[in-house]
Every structure is written in C-alpha cells, then in structure tokens.
Design an enzyme around this catalytic site. Sequence first.
Site: not given
Length: 442
Positions: A123, A156-157, A159, A217, A260, A267, A270, A273
């Site tokens: 990133t 990248e995405f 989790r 993000n 939601l 926290g 990602c 930051k």
Amino acid sequence: MHVSVVGLGFVGLTTAACLAYKGIKVTGIDIDEEKIKMISNNLLPFYEPGLAEKVTQSLKRKDLMLSTDFETLSSSKVTIITVGTPNKNDGTVDLSYLQQAAESVGKVIRKKLDFHVVALKSTVPPGTALGIVAPALERTSGKRVSEGFGICSNPEFLREGNAIQDTLYPDKVVLGIIDKKTKQIMLTLYRQFYYRYKVNLVEVNLQTAELIKYANNAFLATKISFINTIANICQQISGTDVEKVAHAIGLDKRIGPLFLKAGLGYGGSCFPKDVAAIIGIAEQHGYSPDLLKNTEKINQLQPYKAVELLKIMIPDLRDTKVAVLGLAFKPDTTDMREAVSVKIIHALKALGVTVRVYDPMAINEAKKILTNSVLYCKTMKECLSEADACIIVTEWPEFRKLTPHMLRKYMKNTILVDGRRVTSPNTFVGKIAGYVAIGHGN
C-alpha cells in the site's frame, strides 16, 4: 508462468501460497532468514485460517520455493512486491523498505534478457510507482521502464481471518498499468490464476490504482465509525437498539449490510494506518479531509466507551477485578496491532483495576505489549473467576456461549459490558447484577 513474491508477511505469504496452490510456480523471497526457516518447517510467523495447509501442500509439491537470495527471482516472469509500508511518527508513509526491495529486484533484472514485470501490492501513496519504484529499478537495472521492464500497481484487499477466500475469490482485481506488454503479462497471470472464476477487473493508471486502496479502506473505516456513532446515540435513548437500526438500513441497496456492526472501534494493521495516511496525503496536496479526520477521531475514542459504561454500574473501580475477554483486534487472528483491548486495559489500570485477560489465540502476542501489567488466563472460566465485572472486547465465537448462570457461577459480582454485541440483551437484562451492550438503550 513463474512468479516471485518479495516480502513474506501477511499479504506476501498469503499471495504466494494461493498462487502456488493454483499450480503456478512461486519463489517466495524474504531477507529474514529466521522467517524463511520457520516457514520451510511449516511454522508460520502468524495465524491465518487455512494458510498453513496451503503452504505445506505447496512446499511439498515444490510449487512454492523459499529463499533469502534475490537472485532466485531471475527465473520468474513477474515479481510481486509486498513489503511493509508503515507510517512514520509524523503520519507520512515510510517507503524505505519498498525502495530497498526495488533496488534489489533491479540488480537481478539487469542480467535478464527478457521483459520482466514488477507488480506492487504494498500500500503506497499515489505517485510512488512512477516517482520512487520506477527510478530505483531504472537506476539499478540500467533499463527503461516500459522497455526493459514493466511496472504495475496491483493493490490487495485482504481481510485478516478471511485472506484465503479474499485471494481466491476477490470482489475485484485492480491493475494500474502504463504499457501494453505489462498489461498482457498480468492478464495472462490472472487468467491462469482465476480460471473458471469471473473476476471484476478494474484497469486504471498507476496513480489511480494506488489511491483506490486508500479510498477503499477509508470508506470502510468511515462506515464503522458511522455505525458506532449511531450506537452511541442509541445508548442514550431508552428502548432503541443499534443492531435493529443497522439491519434496517443495511437492507437499503445503496448502503448494504457489511461493516455496520457496532462495537469498540476498528484496529489492525490496515484501517488505522491507511486512514492516517490518506489524511496526510490529502493535506500534502492542500486539502483538509474533515470527514476522514472525524472518522479517525471517533475511532480513537470509541474503545473508552467500554470503561465509561462500566463506571455507570461501578462508579469507583479502585481495587476491583475486571475480566477482559478478547485481546486480538478481531477474531481468527493473533494480530494485536492497534487492538482496542490495549487502550481499554491501560484505562482500567489507570483507575486502579486488577485486570485479568483471556484470548483463545493472542496471549503470546499480548504479552509482548502488556508484559506483566495484567494476569493472563488460560480459559474463559479462569478469567471470570472471582471477577467484579467482565468486558467483552473481541467477538470470538466461544464468548457467545456465555450465560447468566455461568457468570453467577464464576464471578464475584455479575456485571457484564458487551463491547461487541455477542450476547443478547433479552438473555441477560434482569438476570445478572448489571448488563449493558454497545448501542442498546436500556
């Protein structure tokens, strides 16, 4: 297709293992010799569901090879760089690891005759690929970008806790490209990788691809801070419940139900930051992103709601024992980076509380941060034993098994603060000495 992956952290190792799992030859490179030894012996430096099995299988089939030597990337067609880009103390992004990696890759490309593609998954602020990475590669390889080598932004995405699924079946693949040859090679790679899976391909220029990651993000973080704001409003209005509000608004196709879930804030490595970084990027370009600043501020304060709610039931917390259930920033990970549990524990300690903690997986990581300031427990029941109150901080599945009977059996005083809405108010209200859940107006 042979691919090399530089940087075997969370993103790098997951990417390498998934590529190899699909039969693509992968060389994983990291300068940390101990890390390479650990992974080679099937000991991962972090926990991610399903990853260990894929690493083991790929190593056994020799589809995945590991090395500390950058020369091993010479046989690959594509090098994916996934090194860390942490924030500095002033909020700007530290690109030193990325530059070092690019220079090392460039030295190997210098000796190659064929066109080599360098894809950035790290990133990075918009302009990094062209302004820092490409010059570093040109300087050390002696070649020109788009002529001797190609460069691509491929964010990248992933989790944490769901990285394998997110890699194999992504919502989208973003490619920032500036030349046709690079585009063709990357498309060939992803057609092989996503064979029979129809992926949404987003093709843009380099700067836009770099910004998409931050925007993605930042929006999700804003959605979390929004629902936590609604939860705090619900807390003040008797008879309201944020979960019912979230369910209803989530049915609106313009909004959607994901992210939601009200709680104690986000926290991890990602969101904190990246929100801080995009704020800094905007300000460097002369714009004050007030919405994102408030997203960040709301999230910084949200963990303390747990202590605030506890003090309503126990105004003087001096010399009390409080059980904290959950330390990792989210379930299915050992990651303690920016974990809200740390803020909550520090606040409790400042009020004279003896804190007992339990987490199914993150105790060892927590000890590095909390040292001997808390009492570490091996089970949930041990943590609850003789406690004056309990705060649920991480939504681990086992905490859903809590019952009023269990609290009465183990705790000295049955007071529960559910910071993640893993329990039902209907089950606990009136059944124990005190109960409050985030976003539930009693």
